[in-house]
Design an enzyme around this catalytic site. Sequence first.
Site, mmCIF file in Angstrom:
data_model
loop_
_atom_site.group_PDB
_atom_site.id
_atom_site.type_symbol
_atom_site.label_atom_id
_atom_site.label_comp_id
_atom_site.label_asym_id
_atom_site.label_seq_id
_atom_site.Cartn_x
_atom_site.Cartn_y
_atom_site.Cartn_z
ATOM 1 N N LYS A 16 24.140 -4.479 -2.742
ATOM 2 C CA LYS A 16 23.020 -5.053 -3.489
ATOM 3 C C LYS A 16 21.776 -4.206 -3.246
ATOM 4 O O LYS A 16 21.425 -3.945 -2.104
ATOM 5 C CB LYS A 16 22.762 -6.496 -3.038
ATOM 6 C CG LYS A 16 21.609 -7.146 -3.780
ATOM 7 C CD LYS A 16 21.482 -8.624 -3.460
ATOM 8 C CE LYS A 16 20.623 -8.940 -2.280
ATOM 9 N NZ LYS A 16 19.190 -8.630 -2.420
ATOM 10 N N THR A 19 14.314 -19.612 -2.449
ATOM 11 C CA THR A 19 14.423 -20.405 -1.208
ATOM 12 C C THR A 19 13.109 -20.370 -0.429
ATOM 13 O O THR A 19 12.892 -21.178 0.465
ATOM 14 C CB THR A 19 15.576 -19.893 -0.311
ATOM 15 O OG1 THR A 19 15.516 -18.477 -0.277
ATOM 16 C CG2 THR A 19 16.919 -20.326 -0.825
ATOM 17 N N ASP A 40 19.446 -6.291 -7.971
ATOM 18 C CA ASP A 40 18.760 -7.577 -7.788
ATOM 19 C C ASP A 40 17.274 -7.406 -8.096
ATOM 20 O O ASP A 40 16.448 -7.317 -7.191
ATOM 21 C CB ASP A 40 18.993 -8.001 -6.315
ATOM 22 C CG ASP A 40 18.296 -9.286 -5.937
ATOM 23 O OD1 ASP A 40 17.942 -10.069 -6.831
ATOM 24 O OD2 ASP A 40 18.113 -9.500 -4.722
ATOM 25 N N LYS A 98 15.585 -9.460 -10.493
ATOM 26 C CA LYS A 98 15.023 -10.775 -10.864
ATOM 27 C C LYS A 98 13.984 -10.660 -11.974
ATOM 28 O O LYS A 98 12.812 -10.985 -11.780
ATOM 29 C CB LYS A 98 14.409 -11.460 -9.647
ATOM 30 C CG LYS A 98 15.361 -11.691 -8.491
ATOM 31 C CD LYS A 98 14.709 -12.529 -7.395
ATOM 32 C CE LYS A 98 15.595 -12.703 -6.190
ATOM 33 N NZ LYS A 98 15.716 -11.501 -5.354
ATOM 34 N N ARG A 135 21.490 -8.488 7.021
ATOM 35 C CA ARG A 135 21.262 -8.131 8.427
ATOM 36 C C ARG A 135 22.454 -8.286 9.366
ATOM 37 O O ARG A 135 22.600 -7.450 10.275
ATOM 38 C CB ARG A 135 20.045 -8.916 8.958
ATOM 39 C CG ARG A 135 18.751 -8.387 8.376
ATOM 40 C CD ARG A 135 17.628 -9.350 8.523
ATOM 41 N NE ARG A 135 17.799 -10.505 7.647
ATOM 42 C CZ ARG A 135 16.993 -11.556 7.616
ATOM 43 N NH1 ARG A 135 15.964 -11.608 8.426
ATOM 44 N NH2 ARG A 135 17.210 -12.538 6.780
ATOM 45 N N ASP A 167 9.900 -12.169 -17.796
ATOM 46 C CA ASP A 167 8.839 -11.719 -18.701
ATOM 47 C C ASP A 167 9.115 -12.345 -20.060
ATOM 48 O O ASP A 167 9.999 -13.195 -20.167
ATOM 49 C CB ASP A 167 8.835 -10.171 -18.768
ATOM 50 C CG ASP A 167 7.454 -9.610 -19.103
ATOM 51 O OD1 ASP A 167 6.773 -10.185 -19.968
ATOM 52 O OD2 ASP A 167 7.061 -8.598 -18.495
HETATM 53 O O1 C5P Z 1 19.804 -10.213 5.756
HETATM 54 P P1 C5P Z 1 20.329 -11.370 4.956
HETATM 55 O O2 C5P Z 1 21.824 -11.577 5.086
HETATM 56 O O3 C5P Z 1 19.527 -12.631 5.155
HETATM 57 O O4 C5P Z 1 20.101 -10.886 3.438
HETATM 58 C C1 C5P Z 1 20.309 -11.713 2.349
HETATM 59 C C2 C5P Z 1 19.867 -11.025 1.104
HETATM 60 O O5 C5P Z 1 19.877 -11.959 0.041
HETATM 61 C C3 C5P Z 1 18.458 -10.437 1.140
HETATM 62 O O6 C5P Z 1 18.457 -9.268 0.303
HETATM 63 C C4 C5P Z 1 17.610 -11.535 0.532
HETATM 64 O O7 C5P Z 1 16.454 -11.066 -0.085
HETATM 65 C C5 C5P Z 1 18.567 -12.120 -0.505
HETATM 66 N N1 C5P Z 1 18.308 -13.492 -0.898
HETATM 67 C C6 C5P Z 1 18.235 -14.548 0.002
HETATM 68 N N2 C5P Z 1 18.008 -15.825 -0.443
HETATM 69 C C7 C5P Z 1 17.859 -16.059 -1.742
HETATM 70 C C8 C5P Z 1 17.934 -15.009 -2.664
HETATM 71 C C9 C5P Z 1 18.161 -13.731 -2.194
HETATM 72 O O8 C5P Z 1 18.402 -14.354 1.189
HETATM 73 N N3 C5P Z 1 17.671 -17.283 -2.167
#
Ligand code: C5P
Length: 242
Positions: free
Chosen positions: A32, A122, A59, A61, A213, A64
């Site tokens: 992603k 979120t 991603d 998003k 992460r 517009d």
């Molecule tokens: O590091 P982690 O596993 O938390 O990464 C989750 C990914 O999903 C990040 O790129 C974050 O921006 C994205 N994301 C999220 N929650 C959402 C939408 C996207 O954590 N509601």
Amino acid sequence: MDASKPIIALDFQEIDQLNEFLNQFSEPLNVKIGMELYYTTGTQMVEALQNRGHDIFLDLKLHDIPNTVKWAMKTLAKQGVAMLNVHAMGGQAMMEAARQGIEKGTGEGAKRPVLLAVTQLTSTSPEQLKNEQLVEATMAESVNHLAKLTQQAQLDGVVCSPLEAKAIKEKFGEDFLTVTPGIRLTKGQDDQKRTATPYEAALNGCDYIVVGRPITQAKDPVAAYQAIKAEWQKGLAENALF
Ligand code: C5P
């Protein structure tokens, strides 16, 4: 995009860090790319990742007016990415325009990219919903309503929490995709609050998991990836038995 593999969120700020990370892997990945990386590296990064055999969830998003989103989506679909998304808050007409743009941009014989919508971020709190957006509905009602608009616009599904996936599937049907971040092997590691393990996510009916992460910051990213993939596939296999 192969749903039996997790999607790795490549949230790196430096290209060198990204390359160092990717060089450790010898297999094709689902990745992603978010707006930070895309705005820095643009289409070149998309091409470079595709040349290495990786499938891309771009991603960005989009949000517009419908006409702008339509032509932007057409351009993005031409890049041959596997998955794209918009904000459902842009409205049903904007989502329909996004889908039309994607259809126009998909090459002859090529697979149309999966098109998803983000409902409420979120990071949005119930207070913000009420005081900033002047929405009187609850967060759950708003998420549900936006998912309904997404389905009416004939998008493929939504990005949601792994804990919401089951309810969304029950309401909107098995074919309505749920793509879920917030995946952790153990609880309470960082800022993600409503998490599930890859195994739980599979049992909840999630179609794709997005993991950042726990893989990118791991001491041994390849080992972390393989462990998460194994848990995910174990859950998928178990789900298929029922
Ligand atoms: O590091 P982690 O596993 O938390 O990464 C989750 C990914 O999903 C990040 O790129 C974050 O921006 C994205 N994301 C999220 N929650 C959402 C939408 C996207 O954590 N509601």
